[in-house]
Design an enzyme around this catalytic site. Structure first.
Site, PDB file in Angstrom:
ATOM      1  N   ALA A   1       0.794  -1.227   0.000  1.00 16.67           N
ATOM      2  CA  ALA A   1       0.000   0.000   0.000  1.00 16.67           C
ATOM      3  C   ALA A   1       0.841   1.300   0.000  1.00 16.67           C
ATOM      4  O   ALA A   1       0.637   2.170  -0.860  1.00 16.67           O
ATOM      5  CB  ALA A   1      -0.970  -0.031   1.177  1.00 16.67           C
TER       6      ALA A   1
ATOM      7  N   ASP B   1      -3.937  -2.758   3.866  1.00 20.82           N
ATOM      8  CA  ASP B   1      -4.056  -1.918   2.660  1.00 20.82           C
ATOM      9  C   ASP B   1      -5.090  -0.823   2.825  1.00 20.82           C
ATOM     10  O   ASP B   1      -5.097   0.157   2.077  1.00 20.82           O
ATOM     11  CB  ASP B   1      -4.411  -2.778   1.451  1.00 20.82           C
ATOM     12  CG  ASP B   1      -3.235  -3.669   1.094  1.00 20.82           C
ATOM     13  OD1 ASP B   1      -3.059  -4.713   1.750  1.00 20.82           O
ATOM     14  OD2 ASP B   1      -2.462  -3.284   0.202  1.00 20.82           O
TER      15      ASP B   1
HETATM   16  O1  MRU Z   1      -1.081  -7.222  -3.365  1.00 23.95           O
HETATM   17  P1  MRU Z   1       0.025  -6.552  -2.594  1.00 23.95           P
HETATM   18  O2  MRU Z   1       1.303  -7.320  -2.634  1.00 23.95           O
HETATM   19  O3  MRU Z   1       0.198  -5.103  -2.980  1.00 23.95           O
HETATM   20  O4  MRU Z   1      -0.498  -6.602  -1.112  1.00 23.95           O
HETATM   21  C1  MRU Z   1       0.294  -6.069  -0.073  1.00 23.95           C
HETATM   22  C2  MRU Z   1      -0.259  -6.309   1.267  1.00 23.95           C
HETATM   23  O5  MRU Z   1      -1.318  -6.892   1.429  1.00 23.95           O
HETATM   24  C3  MRU Z   1       0.479  -5.722   2.421  1.00 23.95           C
HETATM   25  O6  MRU Z   1       0.332  -6.530   3.560  1.00 23.95           O
HETATM   26  C4  MRU Z   1      -0.115  -4.334   2.677  1.00 23.95           C
HETATM   27  O7  MRU Z   1       0.060  -3.519   1.551  1.00 23.95           O
HETATM   28  C5  MRU Z   1       0.422  -3.640   3.836  1.00 23.95           C
HETATM   29  S1  MRU Z   1       2.114  -3.413   3.668  1.00 23.95           S
HETATM   30  C6  MRU Z   1       2.812  -2.097   4.080  1.00 23.95           C
END
Ligand code: MRU
Length: 371
Positions: A55, A244
């Site tokens: 995110a 996210d």
């Molecule tokens: O699909 P992604 O790899 O972008 O998903 C990322 C996540 O679910 C993380 O756990 C989330 O962004 C929090 S990380 C700072």
């Protein structure tokens, strides 16, 4: 963070001070490849293809995407077009909307010839702010790991379970869920991490494990369904994940499978913490299950898997019968009642409207429509 003796962030400006450089996360853990993004189109494609992901990093890349668009054509029309393009890349992480709104708010009142410089300055600030925020999350989260270690009564090890990748690769630096882990490890706490592989894209097995290995943090990769068993046997002292999008009432949306870990943690009295920066809170909604758009990605990500063959060649194989359909829900929502606490840059709070308002009093007067 340090990769083979060299300090890296996940994105930075190239030698011309305008082109954006990123680590191509689709190539990890087998190759460390740097890519140049020289247009908003390329920034949008990098987000969509998950060459950058997580995110906070999606937000930072989008901010630079707007700066690149302004470099090409700083008109109102292009600002609107670039914003729409970037916003269309991935629906769930709210940091994307936050960053694009920040850039539009700043740039709209400026004359076109003042926009390029202002855009690059603000995008750079968003990155620096993210680094400071994630470092502060680490400072606030580290004592939780320390306490869990003391409570465990085992001087040799404290076990943290994490899901997906919420490390430095998901942010500009430090990470969210992994920032407390890095700070604990660096302070001499014997932290060991259970790393959920995180099907279908394996962000845990490919990215979290790579990061932890580079930093020398002891860890063990497990398949996604092992967590409950480990918790039943006292082998998990606490869970820390990222998110996210967090609602104003403390529901957290994170990578698919997080909810099941929270349920298992609840059943086994294992603390379940979520680490997040302020820009991940969506103050306009309070019911995560109802209101958060859940990305559905290509079924090929479920039906196929990429890895290194014993010959050393990187290859993709199919693991599902050709005639079977597959569904690929990328995120799920963990209700606030299953969350022990939210670790933010401002401290640790309860996952509730009151808890979040205590940490972010400037939002306390808002209703759930952001007024
Ligand atoms: O699909 P992604 O790899 O972008 O998903 C990322 C996540 O679910 C993380 O756990 C989330 O962004 C929090 S990380 C700072």
């Amino acid at each position: 963070m340090i990769v083979d003796g060299k300090s890296f962030r996940t994105l930075w400006l190239g030698k011309d001070n305008e082109t954006v450089e990123i680590i191509d996360q689709t190539r990890l853990p087998f190759a460390f490849v740097i890519l140049q993004l020289d247009s908003a189109d390329k920034a949008a494609a990098a987000i969509r293809n998950m060459q950058v992901r997580g995110a906070p990093l999606i937000g930072a890349t989008a901010a630079y995407g707007i700066a690149l668009a302004m470099r090409d054509d700083p008109t109102d029309k292009n600002l609107a077009a670039a914003s729409d393009l970037l916003m269309s890349t991935r629906p769930t992480a709210v940091n994307l909307r936050w960053a694009v709104d920040e850039m539009k708010k700043l740039l709209t009142p400026l004359s076109p010839n003042a926009r390029v410089r202002a855009a690059y300055i603000r995008a750079g600030e968003i990155c620096d702010e993210d680094v400071a925020i994630c470092s502060a999350i680490g400072d606030h989260g580290m004592p939780i790991i320390h306490k869990a270690w003391e409570a465990r009564g085992n001087p040799d090890r404290v076990n943290v379970l994490t899901h997906c990748n919420a490390g430095w690769l998901a942010t500009v630096d430090w990470g969210t869920a992994l920032a407390p882990v890095y700070k604990a490890h660096d302070a001499g706490i014997p932290v060991h991490v259970w790393v959920d592989e995180t099907r279908p894209r394996n962000q845990g097995a490919s990215l979290t494990a790579w990061e932890l290995a580079k930093h020398g943090v002891p860890h063990t990769v497990i398949v996604d369904n092992v967590g409950g068993h480990l918790m039943q046997h006292g082998l998990v002292d606490l869970v820390i994940t990222g998110t996210d999008r967090t609602t104003a009432a403390g529901d957290v949306c994170n990578k698919i499978g997080t909810y099941l870990k929270a349920l298992a943690a609840h059943d086994n009295h294992v603390p379940f913490y979520v680490a997040l920066p302020g820009p991940t809170i969506d103050w306009t909604i309070d019911d995560g299950v109802r209101d958060i758009p859940i990305e559905q990605r290509d079924a090929a990500e479920v039906k196929e898997i990429t890895g290194k063959a014993l010959s050393g060649e990187i290859s993709t194989v199919c693991i599902v019968p050709d005639e079977s359909f597959a569904a690929n829900y990328a995120f799920d929502v963990t209700p606030a009642r299953l969350v022990t606490g939210l670790i933010t840059e401002r401290g640790v709070g309860r996952a509730s409207k009151t808890g979040l308002f205590e940490l972010y009093p400037e939002h306390a007067g808002e209703d759930f429509y952001g007024n």
